[in-house]
Design an enzyme around this catalytic site. Sequence first.
Site, PDB file in Angstrom:
ATOM      1  N   HIS A 189       0.808  -1.230   0.000  1.00  0.00           N
ATOM      2  CA  HIS A 189       0.000   0.000   0.000  1.00  0.00           C
ATOM      3  C   HIS A 189       0.831   1.265   0.000  1.00  0.00           C
ATOM      4  O   HIS A 189       0.297   2.362  -0.103  1.00  0.00           O
ATOM      5  CB  HIS A 189      -0.906   0.035   1.255  1.00  0.00           C
ATOM      6  CG  HIS A 189      -1.452  -1.298   1.601  1.00  0.00           C
ATOM      7  ND1 HIS A 189      -0.931  -2.091   2.594  1.00  0.00           N
ATOM      8  CD2 HIS A 189      -2.439  -2.007   1.021  1.00  0.00           C
ATOM      9  CE1 HIS A 189      -1.585  -3.235   2.638  1.00  0.00           C
ATOM     10  NE2 HIS A 189      -2.498  -3.221   1.695  1.00  0.00           N
TER      11      HIS A 189
ATOM     12  N   GLY B  60      -8.571  12.068   5.164  1.00  0.00           N
ATOM     13  CA  GLY B  60      -9.079  10.918   4.429  1.00  0.00           C
ATOM     14  C   GLY B  60      -8.785  11.041   2.941  1.00  0.00           C
ATOM     15  O   GLY B  60      -8.405  10.076   2.280  1.00  0.00           O
TER      16      GLY B  60
ATOM     17  N   ARG C  22      -5.472  13.072  12.880  1.00  0.00           N
ATOM     18  CA  ARG C  22      -6.475  13.020  11.821  1.00  0.00           C
ATOM     19  C   ARG C  22      -7.064  14.403  11.631  1.00  0.00           C
ATOM     20  O   ARG C  22      -7.418  15.082  12.602  1.00  0.00           O
ATOM     21  CB  ARG C  22      -7.573  12.021  12.188  1.00  0.00           C
ATOM     22  CG  ARG C  22      -8.814  12.166  11.360  1.00  0.00           C
ATOM     23  CD  ARG C  22      -9.745  10.994  11.420  1.00  0.00           C
ATOM     24  NE  ARG C  22     -11.085  11.377  11.015  1.00  0.00           N
ATOM     25  CZ  ARG C  22     -11.448  11.717   9.772  1.00  0.00           C
ATOM     26  NH1 ARG C  22     -10.558  11.719   8.798  1.00  0.00           N
ATOM     27  NH2 ARG C  22     -12.697  12.067   9.500  1.00  0.00           N
TER      28      ARG C  22
ATOM     29  N   ASP D  68     -21.479  19.296   8.261  1.00  0.00           N
ATOM     30  CA  ASP D  68     -22.927  19.197   8.112  1.00  0.00           C
ATOM     31  C   ASP D  68     -23.530  18.861   9.475  1.00  0.00           C
ATOM     32  O   ASP D  68     -22.826  18.436  10.384  1.00  0.00           O
ATOM     33  CB  ASP D  68     -23.307  18.130   7.076  1.00  0.00           C
ATOM     34  CG  ASP D  68     -22.714  16.778   7.405  1.00  0.00           C
ATOM     35  OD1 ASP D  68     -21.538  16.553   7.081  1.00  0.00           O
ATOM     36  OD2 ASP D  68     -23.410  15.958   8.021  1.00  0.00           O
TER      37      ASP D  68
END
Length: 238
Positions: A4, A20, A87, A205
């Site tokens: 990967h 992400g 993150r 959101d």
Amino acid sequence: MTPHNEAAAGDYAEAILLPGDPLRAKWIADTFLEDARCVNKVRNCLGFTGRYKGRPVSVQATGMGQPSLAIYVHELLTLYGARKLIRVGTCGAIVEGVRVRDIVIAMTASTDSAMNVAVTAPWHFAPCADFALLRAAVAGAERAGLRWHAGGIVSADQFYNPAGLAAFEPLRAHGVLAVEMEASALYTLAARHGAQALAICAVSDSLVTHEELSAAERQSSLEDMARLALDVATGAGG
Ligand code: HPA
């Protein structure tokens, strides 16, 4: 080098931001890093290493969801020397008091995924943020005048849950603020490997009000979050 990740040992800094989205990783590298070089292109899951305010830092995309994040994070921790993982993502608010454009700093991340319980059974391990990173992020958010919340989030396996907000009732009843899809596995892996981790999420959101960020708001929110995360990751924030 792994199936990967084509980077060589030493290609990553100890401090790594984890968006992400691969194009967000590129945008962070292009916008904020000095001398950034691409260290991974496998599956277009881009990784970069450079310097921020003169300090070494990397950015590696994780893809969406905990299984994808866990592959990259496991390899960063076990093969590439990662010690501080932050993150940077978006989340959906599940309570009234958290509004779009706010920043959620995740103290803990519940999950419906089997990833944690599969390893810690019979126990339900409680994944938590690294306290030093959490404290630095709160201090940085205060200094920058951001609207921030520190509390629990949930890392859900399903983005399109047919039950909508109702799916989160048991968590809302326990004060959980927002939903995203990656933090819980990140915290568990960091704990397993004795590293530091934190998730900082911009609220994109609200599942309560159905508000969403406009494209321009999303960009400025991401900029605030990236700066905060880079300051925390590198210790450059003061
Ligand atoms: N669900 C899961 N992840 C998310 C959401 C959401 O509503 N918004 C931003 N990330």
